[in-house]
Design an enzyme around this catalytic site. Structure first.
Site, short mmCIF file in Angstrom:
data_model
loop_
_atom_site.label_atom_id
_atom_site.label_comp_id
_atom_site.label_asym_id
_atom_site.label_seq_id
_atom_site.Cartn_x
_atom_site.Cartn_y
_atom_site.Cartn_z
N PRO A 2 0.82 -1.22 0.00
CA PRO A 2 0.00 0.00 0.00
C PRO A 2 0.84 1.27 0.00
CG PRO A 2 -0.02 -1.05 2.15
CD PRO A 2 0.65 -2.01 1.23
N GLU A 3 0.59 2.09 -0.99
CA GLU A 3 1.21 3.41 -1.06
C GLU A 3 0.08 4.43 -1.13
OE1 GLU A 3 4.41 3.56 -3.94
OE2 GLU A 3 4.95 1.48 -3.54
N LYS A 60 1.05 7.78 3.69
CA LYS A 60 0.54 6.40 3.78
C LYS A 60 -0.21 6.16 5.08
CE LYS A 60 4.72 4.91 1.31
NZ LYS A 60 5.91 4.03 1.37
N LYS A 167 19.51 18.71 -1.03
CA LYS A 167 19.56 17.39 -0.43
C LYS A 167 20.90 16.69 -0.68
CE LYS A 167 15.65 17.22 1.62
NZ LYS A 167 15.58 17.05 3.08
#
Length: 453
Positions: A2-3, A60, A167
């Protein structure tokens, strides 16, 4: 797994079918690995008699808002799933709960019965999910530390480009796939969505995030929005995903996976197995290319030595080799220590049995040494014969009898033994490796028989 689309499908199913209804019965599984931080009975009491007001989601994570707190909060993990009896909710492979299974499923962790007879079950076959009862879910982890939701809080191109440029891990820029999987950067994207959007954007998953141009960022952001919106639109029903998506070939075996006629390779990126099409997804960042070369070299080494593509095996090889070296070294050191110990014990005994004058006397000529060696060998033979005889004596033989025999057999050789001892000590003083020799009467007198031991 599940995302965002799968969790959003569950949220919409509850919002469409359960809002305004009262919970009349709750069954909470006694499973502290999934039911996190609250006893089942307390959780049950906090639900019964409450009315469902809304169903919310971020990333999520999903929580059901009631008319008063606390609220049940669901972190789906690898196989968490929402089922509503009589209502079609998206199913995905890892949930493995079929329509004809028992109801509620034996994997049910939270079961709710509503006042109109509708029943809801949250299941988790693999027990990686977390279900909590929270006063304010958005104010505490994990929801409070999530980045913007990929569907509900889309970033602008400038925001996305600026965020990617910053990042880095130390001096090394973070890989783009690792960044997409980082829920604190952007929430809701998991492994299959990351592979899909990178394929659609023609970006290699191991390319450094800070090396992406603004144009690349705009393309990637567009693909993120399109893939997620399409998946949500069809209720996360993967059978309705476009046939051009790499999604449909991600679980095929290496060498047999293709998309639009292009070969799919499987690599490790962002700590996860990743599907990539080398012909279309080029690693353009110089820094990323260098890192990829090192990883590829490590991969070849791992396959050669370990038959494994697991990226974590490389340090294991080094550790194994180091360990082998250490074992070998320890064996050498032990052998050396044992030799030194024997030598020290021999020297210590010699110091106790011989006077300082004996140790200081010159060693004599080589000819005398050879003669002495012959005498010592004769003496050893006599000693072995005597010891053998002593062992064969009956157990009842007294120590006095043994001593008498020893004295009788050794008196004639006293002067010869003294000379042998002195010559033996002289040899030791030269540093030669010798074996300590003792007189026949002394060995027999001091060494107990086998039966006496």
């Amino acid at each position: 797994m599940p995302e965002l689309p799968e969790v959003e499908a569950a949220r919409r199913a509850i919002a469409d079918n359960c809002i305004g209804k009262k919970i009349v019965k709750a069954i909470i599984a006694d499973d502290p690995k999934v039911i996190d931080g609250v006893p089942p009975n307390d959780f049950k009491a906090s639900l019964e008699g409450k009315t469902i007001v809304a169903a919310n989601r971020k990333g999520k994570n999903m929580w059901i808002q009631l008319d008063s707190p606390p609220f049940p909060t669901f972190q789906f993990g690898m196989a968490g799933a929402i089922y509503i009896k009589g209502v079609a909710v998206t199913k995905y492979k890892r949930s493995a709960v079929k329509d004809d299974d028992e109801w509620p499923s034996k994997y049910s962790k939270v079961f709710l019965e509503l006042d109109d007879g509708l029943e809801i079950s949250f299941t988790d076959k693999r027990r990686f999910a977390k279900v909590r009862s929270l006063e304010n879910p958005v104010s505490v982890p994990p929801i409070s530390v999530l980045g913007p939701d990929a569907l509900l809080e889309p970033m602008t191109v400038d925001e996305f480009y600026k965020a990617l440029s910053k990042k880095k891990i130390g001096k090394r820029s973070k890989e783009i796939k690792a960044l997409l999987l980082d829920q604190s950067f952007i929430s809701g994207i998991g492994n299959w969505i990351a592979d899909e959007v990178l394929y659609q954007a023609r970006i290699h998953p191991m390319q450094s995030a800070s090396s992406l141009s603004k144009e690349d960022c705009a393309t990637l952001l567009k693909c993120i929005n399109e893939v997620i919106e399409k998946a949500v639109e069809v209720g996360a029903d993967s059978s309705q995903y476009p046939t051009s998506w790499i999604f449909h070939s991600r679980e095929k075996k290496p060498g047999k996976a293709f998309v639009d006629g292009k070969k799919i390779e499987f690599i490790t990126a962002g700590g996860r197995t990743s599907a990539v099409v080398p012909d279309l997804q080029k690693n353009m960042g110089a820094e990323s290319t260098k890192a990829a070369g090192k990883r590829q070299q490590g991969k070849v080494q791992r396959v050669e030595h370990n038959d494994s593509d697991d990226q974590d095996e490389e340090p294991a090889i080094e550790e194994a080799e180091t360990g082998k070296s250490k074992v070998k070294q320890r064996g050498t050191n032990t052998k050396r220590a044992s030799t030194n110990k024997k030598s020290k014990e021999s020297n210590s005994d010699d110091d106790e049995n011989y006077s300082d004058e004996d140790l200081k006397k010159p060693s004599g000529k080589a000819k005398q040494n050879r003669s002495s060696k012959g005498k010592v060998d004769d003496q050893k033979k006599k000693t072995r014969a005597t010891n053998t005889a002593a062992k064969r004596k009956p157990e009842e033989s007294s120590d006095d009898e043994d001593n008498d025999d020893n004295d009788a057999s050794g008196d004639d050789d006293d002067s010869e033994q003294d000379r042998d001892y002195k010559l033996f000590v002289k040899t030791l003083s030269k540093g030669k490796k010798t074996t300590k020799q003792t007189g026949e009467s002394r060995q027999t007198r001091n060494k107990p028989s086998k039966k006496q031991k």
